[in-house]
Design a protein around this motif. Structure first.
Motif, PDB file in Angstrom:
ATOM      1  N   ASN A   1      36.923  40.081  28.672  1.00  6.98           N
ATOM      2  CA  ASN A   1      36.505  39.480  29.738  1.00  6.98           C
ATOM      3  C   ASN A   1      35.343  38.332  28.979  1.00  6.98           C
ATOM      4  O   ASN A   1      34.819  38.932  28.190  1.00  6.98           O
TER       5      ASN A   1
ATOM      6  N   LEU B   1      43.745  37.950  33.757  1.00  3.63           N
ATOM      7  CA  LEU B   1      42.632  36.906  33.357  1.00  3.63           C
ATOM      8  C   LEU B   1      43.374  36.662  32.150  1.00  3.63           C
ATOM      9  O   LEU B   1      43.116  36.828  31.111  1.00  3.63           O
TER      10      LEU B   1
ATOM     11  N   LEU C   1      35.778  38.109  39.323  1.00  3.54           N
ATOM     12  CA  LEU C   1      37.517  37.550  39.032  1.00  3.54           C
ATOM     13  C   LEU C   1      37.129  38.949  39.338  1.00  3.54           C
ATOM     14  O   LEU C   1      37.169  39.829  40.198  1.00  3.54           O
TER      15      LEU C   1
ATOM     16  N   SER D   1      40.231  33.775  36.655  1.00  2.00           N
ATOM     17  CA  SER D   1      41.269  35.367  37.129  1.00  2.00           C
ATOM     18  C   SER D   1      42.351  34.629  37.847  1.00  2.00           C
ATOM     19  O   SER D   1      41.840  33.912  38.631  1.00  2.00           O
TER      20      SER D   1
END
Length: 430
Positions: A160, A344, A372, A408
């Protein structure tokens, strides 16, 4: 139900850990909204406090609703046990707590969520711990960063914000050679897309707030133990291998074997840190997990469609989605997360920082939030929000530069999401 390897993922995500309530026959797991539990007698209470018997004492430590969630996540990850706590950040501290001591360090991926980078680069110093940040794609750098005081390696299966895929097996081999555990944050992938323990990970952490719950309703975290690491093989982990004064010299590794780390997380971690998950949050997450595979399939389908569309748009410089054939991680997806690269990723908008700000302000379906893994599609400009505290160099290393937005992708109609991005990009790059 009795969990066996013969049950498929879809069955386990609904049934693992859950049984009809013995008192009422309720089929859904009840929310045990209580702080304490009545002991049968004085001997029963003493046995529980001495860890001689498993049961419920006080909900800071254990709760029947949370226990079902722990068993379900551990089953889906292929672990021996799990400890749930109040948030993903809590899970990260809980994961390190049994294995770290003042003066020790953890080798950490440079591609992490901004809040995790801050937690590891700043906050853990207050415990006397140190984090060494390296590019996990550079295995030589990972090996070089390990020294006599290293007690763990930490990375994300799917990073991420960029969606980069980590070669879990390669890093696990390095960890094994060094005699330290590999901790994998599996939040973005979930056990449906990736099971890090099968690739050699020792511990798996989750922010259950994200895909596991799936609807942005509650926060939570979880630490899953593979049960495969020998904590007594060296003197590196005295909290698990040496006598514990609070329990009359009991050695967790000797007494609990494969469940030593899990029991320590409850009996010491939750007892003293108090990062407890509340039963209502556990209930919401249990309901979310029941549809995990269905949701993740749709997340991946939508993300693939949108990433391909964005990659072909002249207003976009690049897209980082690992599910694209142009991605350097495309082949790795097939082995690390064969069901897909989650939903993502980031993309760079021509026009840089200002264009990104205009983009997020112009969207109608996408929500501009710091989260997310929701059913709803979400977007954020990481450089001005989640990664704001980082230096410019750290932002670039994490894949969160000033001209980049993170998305996301949710479960809406993909064509509607494309139309929303189209109109917002037109305004942002006019």
């Amino acid at each position: 139900m009795t969990d066996t390897p013969s049950y498929g993922f879809d069955t386990l995500q609904i049934h693992a850990g859950a049984r009809p309530d013995p008192a009422t026959g309720a089929r859904n797991t009840p929310i045990y909204q209580t702080t304490a539990y009545v002991f049968r007698d004085a001997d029963h209470a003493a046995a529980l406090f001495n860890l001689q018997e498993v049961g419920y004492i006080y909900s800071r430590l254990t709760n029947p609703t949370v226990a079902v969630l722990q068993e379900r996540i551990a089953t889906l990850e292929g672990g021996a046990g799990a400890v749930c706590c109040s948030s993903g950040h809590a899970a990260q501290i809980m994961a390190l707590f049994p294995i770290m001591q003042p003066g020790m360090n953890v080798v950490v991926s440079s591609r992490l969520y901004g809040g995790t980078i801050t937690q590891f680069s700043q906050t853990i110093k207050r415990f006397g711990w140190e984090a060494k940040f390296v590019d996990m794609d550079d295995t030589a750098a990972v090996k070089a960063a390990i020294d006599d005081n290293t007690r763990a390696i930490f990375g994300e299966a799917i990073a991420n914000p960029g969606g980069y895929i980590m070669d879990v097996r390669a890093i696990a081999d390095i960890a094994d050679a060094a005699g330290v555990p590999l901790i994998i944050d599996n939040t973005t992938a979930t056990p449906y897309l990736c099971r890090p323990i099968e690739h050699g990970a020792t511990l798996v952490v989750h922010s259950t707030t994200k895909y596991l719950t799936g609807n942005g309703s509650v926060t939570g975290g979880c630490v899953v133990d593979s049960g495969k690491f020998d904590w007594a093989a060296s003197d590196k982990f005295p909290s698990l291998s040496q006598p514990e004064p609070a329990y009359h010299g009991m050695k967790f590794a000797e007494t609990f074997g494969p469940l030593a780390y899990t029991f320590h997380g409850i009996a010491i971690g939750l007892r003293d840190l108090g990062m407890t998950m509340n039963p209502q949050a556990a209930h919401y997450t249990l309901m979310g997990i029941e549809t995990l595979s269905l949701r993740m399939d749709r997340h991946v389908e939508n993300a693939t469609k949108l990433a391909n569309w964005l990659e072909g748009d002249d207003r976009v410089d690049y897209v980082t989605y690992a599910g694209l054939e142009s991605s350097p991680y495309f082949d790795r997806v097939k082995t690390v997360c064969p069901r897909g690269a989650s939903a993502l990723f980031t993309f760079a908008v021509k026009g840089g920082y200002d264009a990104c700000i205009k983009l997020v302000d112009s969207l109608e379906i996408f929500s501009h939030v710091a989260n997310l893994g929701d059913t709803r599609s979400l977007i954020i400009h990481s450089a001005s929000t989640t990664h704001r505290q980082l230096t410019a160099e750290q932002q670039e290393a994490a894949g969160a530069g000033p001209g980049v937005v993170r998305v996301s992708i949710g479960l809406e109609d993909a064509d509607d999401l494309i139309a929303d991005l189209d109109q917002a990009l037109a305004k942002a790059t006019a």
